[in-house]
Design a protein around this motif. Structure first.
Motif, PDB file in Angstrom:
ATOM      1  N   UNK A 241     -31.868 -20.993 -25.580  1.00  0.00           N
ATOM      2  CA  UNK A 241     -31.028 -22.056 -25.020  1.00  0.00           C
ATOM      3  C   UNK A 241     -30.726 -21.738 -23.560  1.00  0.00           C
ATOM      4  N   UNK A 242     -31.353 -22.498 -22.676  1.00  0.00           N
ATOM      5  CA  UNK A 242     -31.111 -22.391 -21.235  1.00  0.00           C
ATOM      6  C   UNK A 242     -30.315 -23.590 -20.748  1.00  0.00           C
ATOM      7  N   UNK A 243     -30.755 -24.768 -21.171  1.00  0.00           N
ATOM      8  CA  UNK A 243     -30.146 -26.016 -20.715  1.00  0.00           C
ATOM      9  C   UNK A 243     -29.134 -26.506 -21.745  1.00  0.00           C
ATOM     10  N   UNK A 244     -28.224 -27.353 -21.306  1.00  0.00           N
ATOM     11  CA  UNK A 244     -27.164 -27.836 -22.191  1.00  0.00           C
ATOM     12  C   UNK A 244     -27.722 -28.580 -23.403  1.00  0.00           C
ATOM     13  N   UNK A 245     -28.884 -29.219 -23.234  1.00  0.00           N
ATOM     14  CA  UNK A 245     -29.428 -30.015 -24.330  1.00  0.00           C
ATOM     15  C   UNK A 245     -30.308 -29.200 -25.274  1.00  0.00           C
ATOM     16  N   UNK A 246     -30.562 -27.911 -24.974  1.00  0.00           N
ATOM     17  CA  UNK A 246     -31.441 -27.090 -25.804  1.00  0.00           C
ATOM     18  C   UNK A 246     -30.847 -26.876 -27.196  1.00  0.00           C
ATOM     19  N   UNK A 247     -31.633 -27.217 -28.206  1.00  0.00           N
ATOM     20  CA  UNK A 247     -31.280 -26.945 -29.595  1.00  0.00           C
ATOM     21  C   UNK A 247     -32.547 -26.437 -30.260  1.00  0.00           C
ATOM     22  N   UNK A 248     -32.598 -25.171 -30.618  1.00  0.00           N
ATOM     23  CA  UNK A 248     -33.847 -24.551 -31.058  1.00  0.00           C
ATOM     24  C   UNK A 248     -34.435 -25.212 -32.306  1.00  0.00           C
ATOM     25  N   UNK A 249     -33.591 -25.763 -33.191  1.00  0.00           N
ATOM     26  CA  UNK A 249     -34.099 -26.346 -34.436  1.00  0.00           C
ATOM     27  C   UNK A 249     -34.158 -27.869 -34.403  1.00  0.00           C
ATOM     28  N   UNK A 250     -33.702 -28.472 -33.325  1.00  0.00           N
ATOM     29  CA  UNK A 250     -33.664 -29.930 -33.283  1.00  0.00           C
ATOM     30  C   UNK A 250     -35.077 -30.508 -33.214  1.00  0.00           C
TER      31      UNK A 250
ATOM     32  N   UNK B  94     -35.638 -45.965 -17.568  1.00  0.00           N
ATOM     33  CA  UNK B  94     -35.126 -46.067 -16.197  1.00  0.00           C
ATOM     34  C   UNK B  94     -33.638 -45.752 -16.109  1.00  0.00           C
ATOM     35  N   UNK B  95     -32.883 -46.059 -17.165  1.00  0.00           N
ATOM     36  CA  UNK B  95     -31.436 -45.920 -17.103  1.00  0.00           C
ATOM     37  C   UNK B  95     -30.931 -44.611 -17.706  1.00  0.00           C
ATOM     38  N   UNK B  96     -31.815 -43.617 -17.865  1.00  0.00           N
ATOM     39  CA  UNK B  96     -31.403 -42.313 -18.366  1.00  0.00           C
ATOM     40  C   UNK B  96     -31.715 -41.227 -17.345  1.00  0.00           C
ATOM     41  N   UNK B  97     -30.950 -40.142 -17.401  1.00  0.00           N
ATOM     42  CA  UNK B  97     -31.192 -39.010 -16.520  1.00  0.00           C
ATOM     43  C   UNK B  97     -32.381 -38.195 -17.036  1.00  0.00           C
ATOM     44  N   UNK B  98     -33.245 -37.703 -16.139  1.00  0.00           N
ATOM     45  CA  UNK B  98     -34.391 -36.893 -16.584  1.00  0.00           C
ATOM     46  C   UNK B  98     -33.973 -35.474 -16.929  1.00  0.00           C
ATOM     47  N   UNK B  99     -34.802 -34.803 -17.746  1.00  0.00           N
ATOM     48  CA  UNK B  99     -34.558 -33.402 -18.026  1.00  0.00           C
ATOM     49  C   UNK B  99     -35.860 -32.709 -18.414  1.00  0.00           C
ATOM     50  N   UNK B 100     -35.796 -31.369 -18.457  1.00  0.00           N
ATOM     51  CA  UNK B 100     -36.932 -30.553 -18.874  1.00  0.00           C
ATOM     52  C   UNK B 100     -36.762 -30.208 -20.337  1.00  0.00           C
ATOM     53  N   UNK B 101     -37.799 -30.473 -21.131  1.00  0.00           N
ATOM     54  CA  UNK B 101     -37.795 -30.154 -22.559  1.00  0.00           C
ATOM     55  C   UNK B 101     -38.800 -29.033 -22.797  1.00  0.00           C
ATOM     56  N   UNK B 102     -38.324 -27.839 -23.185  1.00  0.00           N
ATOM     57  CA  UNK B 102     -39.191 -26.691 -23.374  1.00  0.00           C
ATOM     58  C   UNK B 102     -39.819 -26.647 -24.757  1.00  0.00           C
ATOM     59  N   UNK B 103     -41.075 -26.153 -24.838  1.00  0.00           N
ATOM     60  CA  UNK B 103     -41.786 -26.037 -26.115  1.00  0.00           C
ATOM     61  C   UNK B 103     -42.419 -24.661 -26.331  1.00  0.00           C
ATOM     62  N   UNK B 104     -42.898 -24.036 -25.267  1.00  0.00           N
ATOM     63  CA  UNK B 104     -43.585 -22.747 -25.399  1.00  0.00           C
ATOM     64  C   UNK B 104     -43.126 -21.823 -24.280  1.00  0.00           C
ATOM     65  N   UNK B 105     -42.978 -20.543 -24.607  1.00  0.00           N
ATOM     66  CA  UNK B 105     -42.690 -19.511 -23.608  1.00  0.00           C
ATOM     67  C   UNK B 105     -43.930 -18.634 -23.469  1.00  0.00           C
ATOM     68  N   UNK B 106     -44.396 -18.440 -22.244  1.00  0.00           N
ATOM     69  CA  UNK B 106     -45.516 -17.547 -21.979  1.00  0.00           C
ATOM     70  C   UNK B 106     -45.018 -16.356 -21.164  1.00  0.00           C
ATOM     71  N   UNK B 107     -45.355 -15.165 -21.607  1.00  0.00           N
ATOM     72  CA  UNK B 107     -45.079 -13.957 -20.843  1.00  0.00           C
ATOM     73  C   UNK B 107     -46.436 -13.381 -20.450  1.00  0.00           C
ATOM     74  N   UNK B 108     -46.729 -13.404 -19.148  1.00  0.00           N
ATOM     75  CA  UNK B 108     -48.035 -12.988 -18.637  1.00  0.00           C
ATOM     76  C   UNK B 108     -47.929 -11.622 -17.986  1.00  0.00           C
TER      77      UNK B 108
END
Length: 377
Positions: free
Chosen positions: A125-134, A97-111
């Motif tokens: 890396x799109x968002x500030x929190x994106x770390x590809x190896x984290x 409840x006391x944290x800000x929400x965010x989107x966490x990406x896992x898969x990219x689809x190109x249709x």
């Protein structure tokens, strides 16, 4: 490859008929808890999806608006043709409840225009929190005899890695499994991305259910309680059968009593003084466990006051097993809040416990029956 209708959900990709499963090597990424979510880009138009359906979630839209340029730029680099649809699929992460929400990406689809979606790891890396190896880790190679065997092996590995996830303030686990990517140095290009979910999350106000392969069979007494509870809900009134079934579990062991109380957490029925009761509005002197088990509330506030009298923090927490079994009852006894006590005026709680000293010299107390925060989904 996946059909276009699947791209808004985190699902296991399909194995081709000639896939070689004699030695598979995968890299896993921890899968945070929350509803499946997707950001889809067609031209310069961005749409949001949650639980696989079009969504108008305002918090999600705010995130998209804040990163609109970065999203469009990333999508333009991923398209092979101008008509390609780019979908970033992941999780809407908001379990505290006391944290800000965010989107966490896992898969990219190109249709492409023919409706076939090509999947690849979310390694940009799109968002500030994106770390590809984290959050990634590697497991040893293993052999699988079939597609189903491969999924089962990875599910077992996920359970050993993420199955003991810590709980959040909402009661949801912070991890719900693992997403597996074929190792980059492997020569098996036809291996799919595999999603191993240990729980199924459906709503923010409901705790997730274990996925089918991990559910333990219910004992005779547990099954009788489940059946009696369903019967009572259907009739609208607690029955002797439900009372007897609850009493039987209570007498068996503390573990069975804890299990029964957990089954009642979203029911119109609860328990007080070891008896089945109908949940109702509560006021006046009451313990935390009775508040959790017999009231219509969802949780309580925990407040800390420093030695100099300053309120350092207030944290809302959904009732959990500790609250239901009375672990904090020795200091969490609620009474009607005194009119002159305005320290919690922002929370507007009608019930409060006494202040209790801690070993550090600070004071703590519990508050309830007031403002209750909500998750953003």
């Amino acid at each position: 490859m996946q059909a276009a209708s699947d791209v808004h959900l985190l699902q296991t990709g399909e194995l081709s008929d000639n896939s070689d499963l004699t030695s598979c090597s995968y890299i896993g990424k921890l899968l945070v808890s929350g509803p499946d979510a997707a950001i889809e880009v067609v031209g310069n138009h961005i749409s949001q999806f949650m639980f696989g359906r079009p969504s108008d979630n305002t918090a999600f839209q705010t995130v998209i608006d804040n990163y609109r340029d970065a999203i469009l730029s990333a999508a333009s680099k991923l398209r092979l043709e101008p008509s390609d649809r780019v979908t970033f699929t992941g999780v809407w992460f908001h379990v505290d409840y006391d944290q800000q929400p965010w989107f966490e990406g896992y898969v990219i689809h190109v249709t492409s225009s023919d409706g076939i979606a090509h999947a690849r790891p979310y390694d940009i890396e799109i968002f500030d929190h994106d770390r590809s190896d984290e959050g990634r880790f590697r497991i040893a190679e293993f052999a699988a005899t079939s597609a189903g065997h491969l999924v089962d092996r990875l599910l077992s590995a996920a359970f050993g890695t993420a199955g003991d996830s810590s709980q959040s303030t909402s009661g949801l686990p912070k991890l719900q499994g693992v997403v597996w990517y074929p190792a980059a140095d492997g020569d098996k290009a036809d291996l799919p991305i595999v999603v191993s979910k240990l729980v199924e999350i459906t709503r923010s106000d409901r705790l997730p259910e274990d996925v089918e392969p991990l559910k333990a069979d219910l004992g005779v007494a547990q099954q009788e309680f489940v059946d009696a509870h369903a019967e009572a809900l259907a009739s609208g009134a607690a029955s002797e059968r439900l009372r007897d079934a609850f009493a039987a579990l209570y007498k068996m062991s503390p573990k069975m009593n804890k299990w029964a109380l957990r089954q009642l957490q979203f029911s119109k029925f609860g328990a007080r003084d070891d008896q089945i009761v109908e949940r109702q509005e509560i006021d006046g002197l009451i313990r935390l466990s009775d508040l959790a088990n017999s009231s219509q509330l969802n949780g309580y506030w925990f407040q800390v006051r420093s030695k100099d009298g300053i309120i350092q923090g207030s944290r809302f927490k959904r009732f959990d097993d500790d609250a239901r079994i009375g672990l904090n009852d020795y200091r969490a006894v609620f009474k009607r809040k005194l009119d002159e006590d305005q320290a919690d005026e922002d929370l507007s709680c009608h019930l409060a416990s006494d202040w209790h000293p801690t070993r550090t010299g600070a004071l703590v107390r519990f508050l309830a029956k007031g403002f209750e925060p909500q998750l953003s989904w």
